[in-house]
Design a protein around this motif. Structure first.
Motif, PDB file in Angstrom:
ATOM      1  N   ASP A  35      14.458  -6.384  40.961  1.00 57.24           N
ATOM      2  CA  ASP A  35      14.487  -5.437  39.835  1.00 57.24           C
ATOM      3  C   ASP A  35      13.719  -4.171  40.226  1.00 57.24           C
ATOM      4  N   PRO A  36      14.018  -3.059  39.559  1.00 59.55           N
ATOM      5  CA  PRO A  36      13.411  -1.778  39.944  1.00 59.55           C
ATOM      6  C   PRO A  36      11.881  -1.769  39.886  1.00 59.55           C
ATOM      7  N   GLY A  37      11.286  -2.451  38.903  1.00 55.14           N
ATOM      8  CA  GLY A  37       9.829  -2.478  38.794  1.00 55.14           C
ATOM      9  C   GLY A  37       9.177  -3.124  40.005  1.00 55.14           C
ATOM     10  N   ARG A  38       9.742  -4.218  40.465  1.00 52.77           N
ATOM     11  CA  ARG A  38       9.199  -4.897  41.647  1.00 52.77           C
ATOM     12  C   ARG A  38       9.393  -4.046  42.907  1.00 52.77           C
ATOM     13  N   ARG A  39      10.533  -3.377  43.019  1.00 51.33           N
ATOM     14  CA  ARG A  39      10.760  -2.511  44.185  1.00 51.33           C
ATOM     15  C   ARG A  39       9.744  -1.369  44.205  1.00 51.33           C
ATOM     16  N   ARG A  40       9.506  -0.771  43.032  1.00 51.53           N
ATOM     17  CA  ARG A  40       8.528   0.323  42.976  1.00 51.53           C
ATOM     18  C   ARG A  40       7.135  -0.173  43.340  1.00 51.53           C
ATOM     19  N   LEU A  41       6.781  -1.361  42.878  1.00 50.37           N
ATOM     20  CA  LEU A  41       5.468  -1.913  43.197  1.00 50.37           C
ATOM     21  C   LEU A  41       5.347  -2.217  44.694  1.00 50.37           C
ATOM     22  N   ALA A  87       5.037   3.443  39.414  1.00 48.26           N
ATOM     23  CA  ALA A  87       5.184   2.025  39.762  1.00 48.26           C
ATOM     24  C   ALA A  87       4.566   1.102  38.727  1.00 48.26           C
ATOM     25  N   SER A  88       3.453   1.489  38.160  1.00 46.07           N
ATOM     26  CA  SER A  88       2.746   0.604  37.233  1.00 46.07           C
ATOM     27  C   SER A  88       3.439   0.483  35.881  1.00 46.07           C
ATOM     28  N   ARG A  89       4.318   1.385  35.582  1.00 49.07           N
ATOM     29  CA  ARG A  89       4.957   1.384  34.269  1.00 49.07           C
ATOM     30  C   ARG A  89       6.175   0.467  34.202  1.00 49.07           C
ATOM     31  N   GLY A  90       6.735   0.077  35.322  1.00 50.32           N
ATOM     32  CA  GLY A  90       7.991  -0.654  35.283  1.00 50.32           C
ATOM     33  C   GLY A  90       7.896  -2.147  35.504  1.00 50.32           C
ATOM     34  N   ILE A  91       6.729  -2.732  35.377  1.00 49.32           N
ATOM     35  CA  ILE A  91       6.568  -4.160  35.628  1.00 49.32           C
ATOM     36  C   ILE A  91       6.933  -4.933  34.365  1.00 49.32           C
ATOM     37  N   ARG A  92       7.952  -5.769  34.474  1.00 44.23           N
ATOM     38  CA  ARG A  92       8.407  -6.546  33.316  1.00 44.23           C
ATOM     39  C   ARG A  92       7.732  -7.915  33.229  1.00 44.23           C
ATOM     40  N   ASP A  93       7.254  -8.422  34.368  1.00 47.84           N
ATOM     41  CA  ASP A  93       6.625  -9.747  34.364  1.00 47.84           C
ATOM     42  C   ASP A  93       5.325  -9.698  33.572  1.00 47.84           C
ATOM     43  N   SER A  94       5.112 -10.695  32.754  1.00 52.03           N
ATOM     44  CA  SER A  94       3.870 -10.724  31.976  1.00 52.03           C
ATOM     45  C   SER A  94       2.808 -11.595  32.637  1.00 52.03           C
ATOM     46  N   THR A  95       3.195 -12.410  33.594  1.00 53.22           N
ATOM     47  CA  THR A  95       2.253 -13.274  34.301  1.00 53.22           C
ATOM     48  C   THR A  95       2.552 -13.239  35.790  1.00 53.22           C
ATOM     49  N   GLY A  96       1.665 -13.852  36.565  1.00 45.63           N
ATOM     50  CA  GLY A  96       1.871 -13.945  38.008  1.00 45.63           C
ATOM     51  C   GLY A  96       1.267 -12.776  38.764  1.00 45.63           C
ATOM     52  N   ALA A  97       1.449 -12.831  40.073  1.00 44.54           N
ATOM     53  CA  ALA A  97       0.851 -11.824  40.947  1.00 44.54           C
ATOM     54  C   ALA A  97       1.426 -10.440  40.712  1.00 44.54           C
ATOM     55  N   ILE A  98       2.729 -10.351  40.463  1.00 42.96           N
ATOM     56  CA  ILE A  98       3.346  -9.041  40.218  1.00 42.96           C
ATOM     57  C   ILE A  98       2.701  -8.377  39.005  1.00 42.96           C
TER      58      ILE A  98
END
Length: 168
Positions: A35-41, A87-98
């Motif tokens: 997903d785009p959020g993970r790619r940006r991170l 990059a910090s704005r697009g993270i959809r995961d609420s838990t985990g390392a990401i």
């Protein structure tokens, strides 16, 4: 302080760590790029190695031309700030390392800001801290590389299924 040796070493270490990080992204390609959020991170973690490496090369090549190293560091600082914000704005995961890296990535923002301020106003550190600007920039770059290592380690050591479980 021999800034030449410091920046030569920092450049080599930064680009070596960048290579290791790209191997991690390749091993975890599906998880890191689905997903785009993970790619940006993943990209912003790369920047924690790319930008210090490039700034180090800039410092080595332009020690006798202060305007050029200042533009190199200032531009890199601005690029880092923009990358962290995006990059910090697009993270959809609420838990985990990401999710954790997305939350803590904001720690890099004041470091990139410091790089930019020192590059464009080097007299501030000379007059207030009695330090040379390239010394201060070196300390800040070291902290950025350290953050990059921490973030890369967190993402590399996350269990393979953790990213997928948090999506479902």
């Amino acid at each position: 302080m021999d800034t030449g040796t410091f920046y030569a070493t920092t450049s080599a270490v930064s680009f070596t760590l960048l290579g290791f990080w790209w191997v991690v992204v390749q091993f975890r390609h599906d998880e890191m790029t689905h997903d785009p959020g993970r790619r940006r991170l993943a990209f912003v973690v790369s920047l924690h190695f790319i930008l210090p490496g490039l700034m180090s090369l800039g410092a080595l090549l332009t020690q006798d031309a202060p305007l050029i190293w200042r533009l190199t560091f200032g531009t890199a600082g601005i690029a880092g700030m923009v990358a962290v914000l995006v990059a910090s704005r697009g993270i959809r995961d609420s838990t985990g390392a990401i999710a954790a890296v997305g939350r803590y990535e904001w720690l890099a923002l004041p470091l990139y800001l410091a790089l930019t301020v020192v590059a464009f106003r080097p007299e501030l550190v000379r007059d207030t801290l009695q330090l040379e600007p390239l010394q201060v920039e070196g300390v800040v770059m070291t902290l950025l590389v350290f953050l990059g290592i921490l973030f890369a380690w967190a993402l590399f050591t996350e269990p393979q299924d953790a990213g997928r479980r948090s999506e479902g």
